[in-house]
Structures are given as C-alpha cells and as structure tokens.
Design an enzyme around this catalytic site. Structure first.
Site, short mmCIF file in Angstrom:
data_model
loop_
_atom_site.label_atom_id
_atom_site.label_comp_id
_atom_site.label_asym_id
_atom_site.label_seq_id
_atom_site.Cartn_x
_atom_site.Cartn_y
_atom_site.Cartn_z
CB THR A 263 -0.91 0.02 1.25
OG1 THR A 263 -0.06 -0.19 2.40
CG2 THR A 263 -1.96 -1.08 1.20
CB VAL B 294 8.64 1.75 -2.66
CG1 VAL B 294 9.42 0.67 -3.41
CG2 VAL B 294 9.50 3.01 -2.52
CB SER C 261 -3.92 -1.25 4.55
OG SER C 261 -2.57 -1.38 4.81
NE ARG D 48 19.52 0.06 0.97
CZ ARG D 48 18.95 1.24 1.10
NH1 ARG D 48 19.63 2.25 1.63
NH2 ARG D 48 17.72 1.43 0.68
CB CYS E 160 16.49 6.28 -4.21
SG CYS E 160 16.48 7.31 -2.74
CB SER F 145 8.26 10.57 -4.37
OG SER F 145 9.37 10.83 -5.20
N GLY F 146 10.83 10.33 -2.21
CA GLY F 146 11.80 9.47 -1.54
C GLY F 146 11.51 9.31 -0.07
CE LYS G 114 20.00 5.13 4.88
NZ LYS G 114 18.60 5.49 4.60
CG HIS H 152 16.34 11.17 -5.81
ND1 HIS H 152 15.18 11.76 -5.37
CD2 HIS H 152 16.64 10.21 -4.90
CE1 HIS H 152 14.79 11.18 -4.24
NE2 HIS H 152 15.64 10.23 -3.94
CG ASN I 71 12.62 9.47 -6.21
OD1 ASN I 71 12.20 10.16 -7.14
ND2 ASN I 71 11.99 9.38 -5.07
P1 A2P Z 1 0.12 0.31 5.75
O1 A2P Z 1 -0.43 1.03 4.57
O2 A2P Z 1 -0.77 -0.80 6.21
O3 A2P Z 1 0.58 1.21 6.87
P2 A2P Z 1 5.30 4.51 2.79
O4 A2P Z 1 6.79 4.43 2.96
O5 A2P Z 1 4.89 5.01 1.46
O6 A2P Z 1 4.65 5.27 3.89
O7 A2P Z 1 4.76 2.97 2.88
C1 A2P Z 1 5.06 2.10 3.94
C2 A2P Z 1 4.49 0.72 3.61
O8 A2P Z 1 4.92 -0.19 4.64
C3 A2P Z 1 2.96 0.65 3.64
O9 A2P Z 1 2.52 -0.31 2.70
C4 A2P Z 1 2.69 0.18 5.06
O10 A2P Z 1 1.44 -0.48 5.23
C5 A2P Z 1 3.79 -0.82 5.22
N1 A2P Z 1 4.05 -1.13 6.63
C6 A2P Z 1 4.38 -0.29 7.63
N2 A2P Z 1 4.53 -0.94 8.79
C7 A2P Z 1 4.27 -2.26 8.53
C8 A2P Z 1 4.26 -3.46 9.30
N3 A2P Z 1 4.53 -3.46 10.60
N4 A2P Z 1 3.93 -4.62 8.68
C9 A2P Z 1 3.66 -4.64 7.35
N5 A2P Z 1 3.66 -3.55 6.57
C10 A2P Z 1 3.96 -2.37 7.14
#
Ligand code: A2P
Length: 334
Positions: free
Chosen positions: A12, A15, A41, A102, A133, A162-163, A210, A239, A312
């Site tokens: 969700t 990336v 989600s 990494r 990235c 967006s990074g 990094k 980037h 990126n």
């Molecule tokens: P969720 O949408 O359920 O919070 P971004 O970097 O764009 O904010 O996205 C972070 C991604 O990592 C999202 O899909 C988020 O899901 C997921 N995420 C964050 N914490 C967890 C977790 N503990 N277990 C699984 N997925 C996670």
C-alpha cells in the site's frame, strides 16, 4: 518455464504501489501474487493484474505454507529487520528495499547493470538488498568510468519528496496550499532541506553515509574516496545529482560519452547548445538513468563534472528491485 509465487510486502506504500505497476509492466513468470501490509490496511483490496487482491496482514506465520519464491519488501527498516529473516526461513528469497541489510557483508547489494554477479550470495541468508535510491542511479553512470580508474567521487544531491514515502509527498502537496509539514522538520514547499535522514556524530547525515558506504560495496572498491551532501528539494518525482569524479588516468570527454552510450539502462542527454540536459520532470515515471552536463573539471588533473537524474521510485527503488527478481529468475533458469 517454472511459474513463481511472488509476494509484495508494503503493497500500500509509495514504493509498494510502484512494485505492482512495474510487475504489471514486466510480466514475470508468476503463477500467483500475494500482497501484504500492516494491520491498518489488511482486508482492503487493490486492483492488480486485472483482478482484485485482498491485502493480507504481515504476521510471523503469514508466509507459512504459501510457498512464496520471491518476496519484494518495502515496508520500512523495522519491518524488514523483524520479518525478512522469518520470510527467508519460509523458503522465499527476500529482495529488501530498506537500508537494514545493505552493509551486511554476507548479503548482496545489487544494481543489476553493475553487479548481477553478486546475486548468488543471497544463498547465505536468503536476502538481497536493494540499494539507496541516490546510490542506484549514480552506480549506473559510474561503473563504466572504472575504465579510467576512479580516484575520488563527490556527490551533491537534489532529492524529490517521494523518496520520503507518502508522508513526504503529502508535505509538499499540502505545503503548496500553505499547510504545516508533518513528515519533514521544516516546510519543503519553497524551501530546500540540507538534511535527509538523521545526523550522525560525524556531522554527516545517514543518507550521506549510505551513499558513501554503498558506492564502495557495489563498485567493489572498499577504499574509494567518496563524499556526499544530500539535500531534499521541492520536487515530487526524480532525484538529481551533481557528481564530480577524479580519475587515476588521463581521459577524453569523448571516451566518457562513448562508454555511457553503450551502457545498458543509461541515456545521455547532453547538448548544451540546444538546452538539452536531464531534468526530473522528464525522468519522472521512466526507468532509465539520464546523464548530461558532462564537462572537464579544470581544477584537477583528470576530472569531470556531470549531472545525473532518475525516477527515484522507479530505478531508485521498485524497478531496480524487480530487475533483481528478473535476474534471479534468469539465473535460476540458466
Ligand atoms: P500500511 O499502509 O498498512 O501502513 P510509505 O513508505 O509510502 O509510507 O509505505 C510504507 C508501507 O509499509 C505501507 O505499505 C505500510 O502499510 C507498510 N508497513 C508499515 N509498517 C508495517 C508493518 N509493521 N507490517 C507490514 N507492513 C507495514
């Protein structure tokens, strides 16, 4: 050809959603896809490959009995630290976009155009790390220049919001409407932030460190002199990097251009007389790395300056990870 089961963890997120788009575009030999995110989600649906997929919650037992072959992770460092080893123990190869693994000497850190030969090291821990990235795009441009002997590299970056994930993106969107930032420490609209990630005791940020460490590991040059200043700019996608390189050997600019022109994944956009140079607005939503503004650095004996741009979230994250998956499958099938 065998059909593989592929999972996306963090499906969700910024990336994660791009993982899904790139997977749709590249059509891997896959029999089944599983999408994971947090409890927040779980149960929601995402349209992918022409059908609705229900998002599953990532738990310790979530991969048990699924028979997943490859798991693409982009769900934050903490999630990777806890779950990548569990998912790897279930038999999947984890391709992880976080910085957690990494620099582990037993784990390959891969830009396929540069060091696909390191991929088999995944057998140590079942994990392959996707680089930072900003590092990825620089690697594609720098690898061919090893022909002149890399002596020193100086990075100055101009990195899109967006990074920093959905939160970073929203800060610029809302900041343009006059709202206060939630993700960044200061407004990003109409501003530049000379801080990406936290500060270390050395005065460098973690992002800068990094770039330094990952460059050495990917190029296989542990002693290479590298330094970096990384900066967040009010750009949504793409980037940009000003890169200064000092070579051991004499060179001609035409030789640099020729090497770049025959480098896979790299496009030279360099015609100053016609105002042609790479810009994030053109690189956005495309997969290549673009280079231009190539010129001699007259302050040293053998040096160049150039400008390097890439999306990126695509080459800097999702595309590179999916390319690793494609290369892994290619190696399995060979
Ligand atoms: P969720 O949408 O359920 O919070 P971004 O970097 O764009 O904010 O996205 C972070 C991604 O990592 C999202 O899909 C988020 O899901 C997921 N995420 C964050 N914490 C967890 C977790 N503990 N277990 C699984 N997925 C996670």
């Amino acid at each position: 050809m065998k059909q593989y089961k592929i999972a996306v963890v963090g499906a969700t997120g910024m990336v994660g959603r791009m993982f899904l788009r790139v997977l749709e575009e590249r059509k891997l030999p896959a029999s089944e896809y599983f999408l994971f995110a947090s409890a927040r989600s779980a149960g929601t649906t995402i349209e992918f490959m022409g059908k609705k997929h229900t998002v599953r919650e990532l738990t310790e037992d979530a991969f048990k009995d699924l028979g997943v072959d490859i798991a693409l992770f982009s769900a934050g460092g903490g999630t990777s630290k806890t779950f990548a080893p569990i998912v790897a123990a279930s038999g999947a190869v984890v391709i992880d976009n976080s910085s957690t693994w990494r620099m582990d000497p037993d784990i390959p850190l891969v830009v396929p155009e540069v060091n696909a030969a390191d991929i088999p090291m995944y057998k140590n821990k079942g994990i392959i790390a996707n680089p930072n990235c900003s590092t990825i795009q620089a690697m594609v441009a720098l690898e061919p220049l090893k022909a002149f002997g890399l002596k020193r590299v100086i990075y100055s970056t101009y990195q899109a919001v967006s990074g920093a994930g959905m939160g970073g993106y929203s800060d610029l969107e809302n900041g343009l409407k006059g709202e206060a930032p939630k993700k960044f420490p200061y407004p990003i609209a109409g501003n530049v932030l000379p801080q990406i990630d936290v500060f270390l005791d050395t005065g460098y940020t973690k992002e800068e460190q990094k770039m330094i460490d990952e460059t050495r590991k990917i190029l296989g040059l542990p002693e290479l002199r590298v330094t970096a200043t990384t900066v967040r700019v009010p750009v949504f996608h793409g980037h940009s990097e000003s890169i200064n390189v000092e070579f051991e050997k004499p060179f001609e600019l035409s030789e640099v251009r020729k090497l770049w022109e025959s480098t896979e994944g790299l496009i030279v956009q360099d015609d100053p007389a016609k105002g042609v140079y790479p810009m994030p607005i053109n690189a956005a939503d495309t997969d290549p790395v673009y280079v231009g503004r190539l010129r001699r650095d007259f302050s040293v004996e053998n040096g160049i300056n150039f400008w390097c741009v890439a999306d990126n979230i695509r080459k800097g994250a999702a595309t590179n990870a999916v390319q690793i998956a494609q290369e892994l499958i290619r190696q399995w099938e060979a």
